[in-house]
Design a protein around this motif. Structure first.
Motif, mmCIF file in Angstrom:
data_model
loop_
_atom_site.group_PDB
_atom_site.id
_atom_site.type_symbol
_atom_site.label_atom_id
_atom_site.label_comp_id
_atom_site.label_asym_id
_atom_site.label_seq_id
_atom_site.Cartn_x
_atom_site.Cartn_y
_atom_site.Cartn_z
ATOM 1 N N LEU A 4 6.815 -6.535 -20.172
ATOM 2 C CA LEU A 4 6.476 -7.050 -19.059
ATOM 3 C C LEU A 4 8.291 -5.806 -18.455
ATOM 4 N N ILE A 6 10.792 -4.190 -15.947
ATOM 5 C CA ILE A 6 11.068 -4.112 -14.814
ATOM 6 C C ILE A 6 12.577 -3.592 -14.150
ATOM 7 N N ALA A 20 10.012 -10.557 -8.524
ATOM 8 C CA ALA A 20 9.598 -10.022 -10.009
ATOM 9 C C ALA A 20 9.628 -11.452 -10.730
ATOM 10 N N LYS A 22 7.400 -13.584 -10.283
ATOM 11 C CA LYS A 22 6.103 -14.860 -10.090
ATOM 12 C C LYS A 22 5.198 -13.482 -11.289
ATOM 13 N N HIS A 23 5.189 -12.892 -11.152
ATOM 14 C CA HIS A 23 4.975 -11.804 -12.252
ATOM 15 C C HIS A 23 5.494 -12.040 -13.613
ATOM 16 N N GLU A 26 3.753 -15.180 -14.599
ATOM 17 C CA GLU A 26 2.282 -15.965 -14.546
ATOM 18 C C GLU A 26 2.338 -14.641 -16.819
ATOM 19 N N PHE A 27 3.209 -13.804 -16.905
ATOM 20 C CA PHE A 27 3.220 -13.101 -17.876
ATOM 21 C C PHE A 27 4.026 -14.217 -19.153
ATOM 22 N N ILE A 196 7.222 -2.453 -11.970
ATOM 23 C CA ILE A 196 7.144 -3.337 -13.094
ATOM 24 C C ILE A 196 5.966 -2.727 -13.513
ATOM 25 N N LYS A 198 3.590 -3.169 -17.406
ATOM 26 C CA LYS A 198 2.826 -4.701 -17.780
ATOM 27 C C LYS A 198 2.044 -3.913 -19.232
ATOM 28 N N ILE A 207 2.608 -2.864 -11.298
ATOM 29 C CA ILE A 207 2.735 -3.877 -10.545
ATOM 30 C C ILE A 207 3.305 -3.049 -9.676
#
Length: 235
Positions: A4, A6, A20, A22-23, A26-27, A196, A198, A207
């Protein structure tokens, strides 16, 4: 590999890693992980302060990082990690310190064998083949500019389109063009703030709400939006 990458930790008016967050959540998933934090890009604040700053954000989704500077055996700590997080700051300082600590090969090995990798700003720079597309001043001299080489392309984080008024120097695009003349085989991704990338195995996605600017020598510069095809960058 799972990466990830960023562009930035925060924009004006935002909290640290707010956009960032929430990402990242999730990651990493819901399971509590052994997360090693690399704070060595910090220059004007302590590693303890940096660790605390990151933990304030990570605590919101039930995770905690432990800074590598606390480890008695840093290489062993990296090799046991479920995830490795590399913070932003000065890229040259980050590289020099990781080299001195013998962490480059250890982090590369651990990530290639399955640990998740999260990096922002300088942390996204070092995921590339080299750190040659950083925006930072070389305040120290690392042994080499060669970095983790997790992805085959270069990233320019915090990419700016604008040319400040009353500024006679080169634009970011002109600086990247110079790099590409010297390195014509490389792609460079201008990663605007809030963007971002991924990477999961052979898949790469972006993202965010902004497009990325894609550069290569003697090829027309592209704008690619989230959801569009980025796979050519991994070839």
């Amino acid at each position: 590999m799972r990466l990830l990458l960023i562009s930035n930790s925060a924009s004006p008016g935002e909290g640290y890693l707010e956009k960032a967050s929430k990402h990242i959540q999730e990651f990493l998933g819901k399971q509590s992980l052994n997360i090693v934090f690399i704070p060595y890009a910090a220059v004007t604040y302590s590693y303890e302060e940096y660790e605390e700053k990151v933990n304030k954000r990570f605590a919101a989704f039930g995770q905690r990082v432990v800074s590598i500077h606390r480890a008695q055996r840093p290489i062993e700590s990296v090799l046991r990690a479920d995830a490795i997080v590399v913070g932003g700051g000065n890229t040259f300082m980050l590289m020099k310190k990781m080299q001195e600590m013998g962490l480059i090969d250890a982090i590369r090995e651990r990530v290639k064998s399955g640990a998740a990798y999260i990096g922002w700003s300088a942390g996204s720079n070092v995921a590339c083949p080299t750190i040659c597309t950083t925006n930072d001043m070389p305040i120290v001299q690392p042994r080499t500019f060669e970095a983790f080489n997790f992805v085959p392309f270069q990233i320019n984080p915090h990419y700016l389109d604008t040319h400040p008024s009353n500024h006679g120097g080169e634009t970011r695009e002109m600086r990247i063009a110079e790099y590409l003349v010297a390195n014509p085989d490389k792609w460079v991704v201008g990663l605007r703030e809030g963007c971002i990338m991924k990477v999961e195995g052979n898949s790469i996605n972006m993202i965010g709400e902004k497009s990325a600017r894609i550069f290569k020598h003697n090829i027309e510069t592209k704008e690619i939006n989230p959801g569009e095809d980025f796979q050519f960058l991994l070839k």
